[in-house]
Scaffold this motif. Sequence first.
Motif, PDB file in Angstrom:
ATOM      1  N   GLY A 207     100.335 -27.685  70.877  1.00  0.00           N
ATOM      2  CA  GLY A 207      99.333 -28.191  71.819  1.00  0.00           C
ATOM      3  C   GLY A 207      98.245 -27.185  72.128  1.00  0.00           C
ATOM      4  N   THR A 208      98.506 -25.921  71.861  1.00  0.00           N
ATOM      5  CA  THR A 208      97.499 -24.873  72.025  1.00  0.00           C
ATOM      6  C   THR A 208      96.771 -24.616  70.715  1.00  0.00           C
ATOM      7  N   LEU A 209      97.519 -24.615  69.606  1.00  0.00           N
ATOM      8  CA  LEU A 209      96.944 -24.242  68.320  1.00  0.00           C
ATOM      9  C   LEU A 209      95.997 -25.297  67.756  1.00  0.00           C
ATOM     10  N   TYR A 210      96.390 -26.564  67.789  1.00  0.00           N
ATOM     11  CA  TYR A 210      95.551 -27.598  67.163  1.00  0.00           C
ATOM     12  C   TYR A 210      94.146 -27.679  67.757  1.00  0.00           C
ATOM     13  N   PRO A 211      93.984 -27.652  69.076  1.00  0.00           N
ATOM     14  CA  PRO A 211      92.608 -27.655  69.613  1.00  0.00           C
ATOM     15  C   PRO A 211      91.810 -26.422  69.177  1.00  0.00           C
ATOM     16  N   LEU A 212      92.491 -25.277  69.082  1.00  0.00           N
ATOM     17  CA  LEU A 212      91.803 -24.065  68.636  1.00  0.00           C
ATOM     18  C   LEU A 212      91.359 -24.205  67.180  1.00  0.00           C
ATOM     19  N   LEU A 213      92.227 -24.709  66.316  1.00  0.00           N
ATOM     20  CA  LEU A 213      91.861 -24.915  64.911  1.00  0.00           C
ATOM     21  C   LEU A 213      90.696 -25.886  64.782  1.00  0.00           C
ATOM     22  N   THR A 214      90.722 -26.944  65.568  1.00  0.00           N
ATOM     23  CA  THR A 214      89.629 -27.922  65.542  1.00  0.00           C
ATOM     24  C   THR A 214      88.317 -27.285  65.983  1.00  0.00           C
ATOM     25  N   ARG A 215      88.367 -26.490  67.043  1.00  0.00           N
ATOM     26  CA  ARG A 215      87.156 -25.830  67.532  1.00  0.00           C
ATOM     27  C   ARG A 215      86.617 -24.850  66.493  1.00  0.00           C
TER      28      ARG A 215
END
Length: 114
Positions: A47-55
């Motif tokens: 839940g922390t990593l996926y938004p960071l990868l998308t950004r």
Amino acid sequence: MNIENAKSQMRKGMLEYCVLLLLKHRPSYASDIILKLKDAELLVVEGTLYPLLTRLKNDGLLSYQWQESTQGPPRKYYALSPEGERFLEGLDAAWSELSNTINYLKNLRPEFHL
């Protein structure tokens, strides 16, 4: 101030840099990134990593490629883009400066004035 809160804030600030460092070596699947960060004692959840990868992808720092998997659906493998490589070079320089500053301050000896 709560030390755990301070540590959490420091980790959040380092996460982007750590992910880019991992992807410098080879394209990786999100679960592999999480495992490598865990090996480095930086605990991160999806839940922390996926938004960071998308950004990072939206900022042009990462690219991705779908690859077939023998264990289910295709997987999205992330890699540094050329812009991401240049950005990482800048983060490396910034980290070096910060590290030098911290080491200097940690090793500073009190001066005695008479």
